[in-house]
Write an enzyme that holds these catalytic residues in place. Sequence first.
Site, PDB file in Angstrom:
ATOM      1  N   ARG A  31      34.308   6.498 -20.494  1.00 38.01           N
ATOM      2  CA  ARG A  31      34.827   6.378 -19.119  1.00 38.01           C
ATOM      3  C   ARG A  31      35.777   5.200 -19.010  1.00 38.01           C
ATOM      4  NH1 ARG A  31      29.409   6.937 -16.014  1.00 38.01           N
ATOM      5  NH2 ARG A  31      28.914   9.108 -16.456  1.00 38.01           N
ATOM      6  N   ARG A  51      31.797   4.026 -33.477  1.00 40.61           N
ATOM      7  CA  ARG A  51      31.348   3.974 -34.870  1.00 40.61           C
ATOM      8  C   ARG A  51      29.976   3.305 -34.983  1.00 40.61           C
ATOM      9  NH1 ARG A  51      32.097   7.765 -37.527  1.00 40.61           N
ATOM     10  NH2 ARG A  51      30.739   6.627 -38.919  1.00 40.61           N
ATOM     11  N   GLN A  53      27.512   3.405 -32.856  1.00 46.40           N
ATOM     12  CA  GLN A  53      26.505   4.416 -32.494  1.00 46.40           C
ATOM     13  C   GLN A  53      26.351   5.439 -33.607  1.00 46.40           C
ATOM     14  OE1 GLN A  53      27.024   7.860 -31.581  1.00 46.40           O
ATOM     15  NE2 GLN A  53      24.859   8.134 -31.111  1.00 46.40           N
ATOM     16  N   ASN A  55      27.040   5.199 -36.812  1.00 44.63           N
ATOM     17  CA  ASN A  55      26.415   4.648 -38.016  1.00 44.63           C
ATOM     18  C   ASN A  55      24.904   4.482 -37.838  1.00 44.63           C
ATOM     19  OD1 ASN A  55      28.882   4.553 -39.262  1.00 44.63           O
ATOM     20  ND2 ASN A  55      29.254   2.406 -38.806  1.00 44.63           N
ATOM     21  N   GLU A  58      23.351   7.840 -38.092  1.00 41.61           N
ATOM     22  CA  GLU A  58      23.386   8.365 -39.455  1.00 41.61           C
ATOM     23  C   GLU A  58      22.193   7.855 -40.265  1.00 41.61           C
ATOM     24  OE1 GLU A  58      27.438   8.386 -40.939  1.00 41.61           O
ATOM     25  OE2 GLU A  58      26.652   7.589 -42.812  1.00 41.61           O
ATOM     26  N   TYR A  93      23.334  -5.389 -34.692  1.00 38.16           N
ATOM     27  CA  TYR A  93      24.484  -4.732 -35.338  1.00 38.16           C
ATOM     28  C   TYR A  93      25.367  -4.065 -34.281  1.00 38.16           C
ATOM     29  CZ  TYR A  93      26.925  -0.969 -37.859  1.00 38.16           C
ATOM     30  OH  TYR A  93      27.876  -0.096 -38.329  1.00 38.16           O
ATOM     31  N   PHE A  94      24.733  -3.307 -33.368  1.00 44.32           N
ATOM     32  CA  PHE A  94      25.485  -2.590 -32.335  1.00 44.32           C
ATOM     33  C   PHE A  94      26.251  -3.574 -31.441  1.00 44.32           C
ATOM     34  CE2 PHE A  94      26.161  -0.537 -28.293  1.00 44.32           C
ATOM     35  CZ  PHE A  94      26.624   0.707 -28.656  1.00 44.32           C
ATOM     36  N   GLY A  96      27.066  -6.701 -32.165  1.00 43.19           N
ATOM     37  CA  GLY A  96      28.063  -7.406 -32.976  1.00 43.19           C
ATOM     38  C   GLY A  96      29.294  -6.553 -33.218  1.00 43.19           C
ATOM     39  N   TYR A  97      29.071  -5.283 -33.559  1.00 40.71           N
ATOM     40  CA  TYR A  97      30.178  -4.364 -33.849  1.00 40.71           C
ATOM     41  C   TYR A  97      31.001  -4.109 -32.583  1.00 40.71           C
ATOM     42  CZ  TYR A  97      32.341  -0.820 -36.923  1.00 40.71           C
ATOM     43  OH  TYR A  97      33.190  -0.111 -37.726  1.00 40.71           O
ATOM     44  N   ARG A 104      29.583  -7.273 -37.137  1.00 39.57           N
ATOM     45  CA  ARG A 104      28.525  -6.328 -37.504  1.00 39.57           C
ATOM     46  C   ARG A 104      27.877  -6.677 -38.829  1.00 39.57           C
ATOM     47  NH1 ARG A 104      32.447  -4.229 -40.688  1.00 39.57           N
ATOM     48  NH2 ARG A 104      31.880  -2.593 -42.169  1.00 39.57           N
TER      49      ARG A 104
HETATM   50  C1  JUQ Z   1      22.012   4.518 -47.952  1.00 51.23           C
HETATM   51  C2  JUQ Z   1      20.730   5.003 -48.272  1.00 51.23           C
HETATM   52  C3  JUQ Z   1      19.675   4.107 -48.385  1.00 51.23           C
HETATM   53  C4  JUQ Z   1      21.330   0.823 -47.601  1.00 51.23           C
HETATM   54  C5  JUQ Z   1      20.247  -0.021 -47.713  1.00 51.23           C
HETATM   55  C6  JUQ Z   1      18.986   0.502 -48.023  1.00 51.23           C
HETATM   56  C7  JUQ Z   1      18.806   1.854 -48.252  1.00 51.23           C
HETATM   57  C8  JUQ Z   1      23.323   0.511 -46.112  1.00 51.23           C
HETATM   58  C9  JUQ Z   1      24.703   0.658 -46.153  1.00 51.23           C
HETATM   59  C10 JUQ Z   1      24.781   0.900 -43.843  1.00 51.23           C
HETATM   60  C11 JUQ Z   1      25.580   1.111 -42.610  1.00 51.23           C
HETATM   61  C12 JUQ Z   1      27.799   0.820 -41.518  1.00 51.23           C
HETATM   62  C13 JUQ Z   1      28.940  -0.120 -41.449  1.00 51.23           C
HETATM   63  C14 JUQ Z   1      20.787   0.266 -43.483  1.00 51.23           C
HETATM   64  C15 JUQ Z   1      24.347  -0.530 -50.571  1.00 51.23           C
HETATM   65  C16 JUQ Z   1      23.212   0.475 -50.651  1.00 51.23           C
HETATM   66  C17 JUQ Z   1      19.880   2.730 -48.164  1.00 51.23           C
HETATM   67  C18 JUQ Z   1      21.180   2.237 -47.822  1.00 51.23           C
HETATM   68  C19 JUQ Z   1      22.231   3.152 -47.741  1.00 51.23           C
HETATM   69  N1  JUQ Z   1      22.589   0.294 -47.300  1.00 51.23           N
HETATM   70  N2  JUQ Z   1      25.402   0.860 -45.035  1.00 51.23           N
HETATM   71  C20 JUQ Z   1      27.081   1.048 -42.741  1.00 51.23           C
HETATM   72  C21 JUQ Z   1      27.940   2.104 -42.208  1.00 51.23           C
HETATM   73  O1  JUQ Z   1      29.158  -0.684 -40.352  1.00 51.23           O
HETATM   74  O2  JUQ Z   1      29.668  -0.355 -42.426  1.00 51.23           O
HETATM   75  O3  JUQ Z   1      25.049   1.283 -41.570  1.00 51.23           O
HETATM   76  N3  JUQ Z   1      23.441   0.749 -43.725  1.00 51.23           N
HETATM   77  C22 JUQ Z   1      22.712   0.559 -44.847  1.00 51.23           C
HETATM   78  O4  JUQ Z   1      21.355   0.415 -44.749  1.00 51.23           O
HETATM   79  C23 JUQ Z   1      23.176  -0.605 -48.306  1.00 51.23           C
HETATM   80  C24 JUQ Z   1      23.881   0.208 -49.363  1.00 51.23           C
END
Ligand code: JUQ
Length: 150
Positions: A31, A51, A53, A55, A58, A93-94, A96-97, A104
């Site tokens: 909005r 992004r 939200q 991430n 995901e 994280y949310f 900060g980002y 973040r």
């Molecule tokens: C994938 C599968 C399992 C992870 C840590 C632990 C287990 C992450 C990487 C994010 C994001 C956000 C951004 C919470 C080096 C192995 C995991 C795992 C990842 N890792 N990225 C990223 C997209 O803002 O860039 O949320 N979260 C993770 O874990 C570390 C990765």
Amino acid sequence: MMDDMVGLAAVSLLGVLEQAYFSLQVIYARRKFSVSPPRTSGPPEFDRVFRAQANCAEYFPIFITVLWTSGVFFSPGLSSVCGLLYLYGRFRYFCGYSQSAQGRLAPLYFSAQVLWVLIGFSSLGVVFSFCRVYLRVDPIQVVWSALPLV
Ligand code: JUQ
């Protein structure tokens, strides 16, 4: 059995509410910056909220999976505490980002570390349970009875 799991259920529910909060923030940002669906991009301020939200969403299934695996097979109390720390990390994280891409990073590293701990607990719990159920060997018992030999 069910009584031990109430902490995990509470943390899971809190996580769902947190995800709902992030989604609401995306609606408000749509909005504010006039980004109508199906568009998913706009000014950088919008993109960062969007992004953040996406991430968090995901990683939510991975978080819930290891939270419950670790809770059921390792320790419900320790897992619940780790779950709370993860949700707190994701909140920071949310926020900060939403401010800046750099903001973040520290909470992201924190959340990732807590997730590794939960994966470690889950692995220990599953391997130990597997040994107990299928090999009829209790690794904890084995270690305890071997201690006097050290
Ligand atoms: C994938 C599968 C399992 C992870 C840590 C632990 C287990 C992450 C990487 C994010 C994001 C956000 C951004 C919470 C080096 C192995 C995991 C795992 C990842 N890792 N990225 C990223 C997209 O803002 O860039 O949320 N979260 C993770 O874990 C570390 C990765």
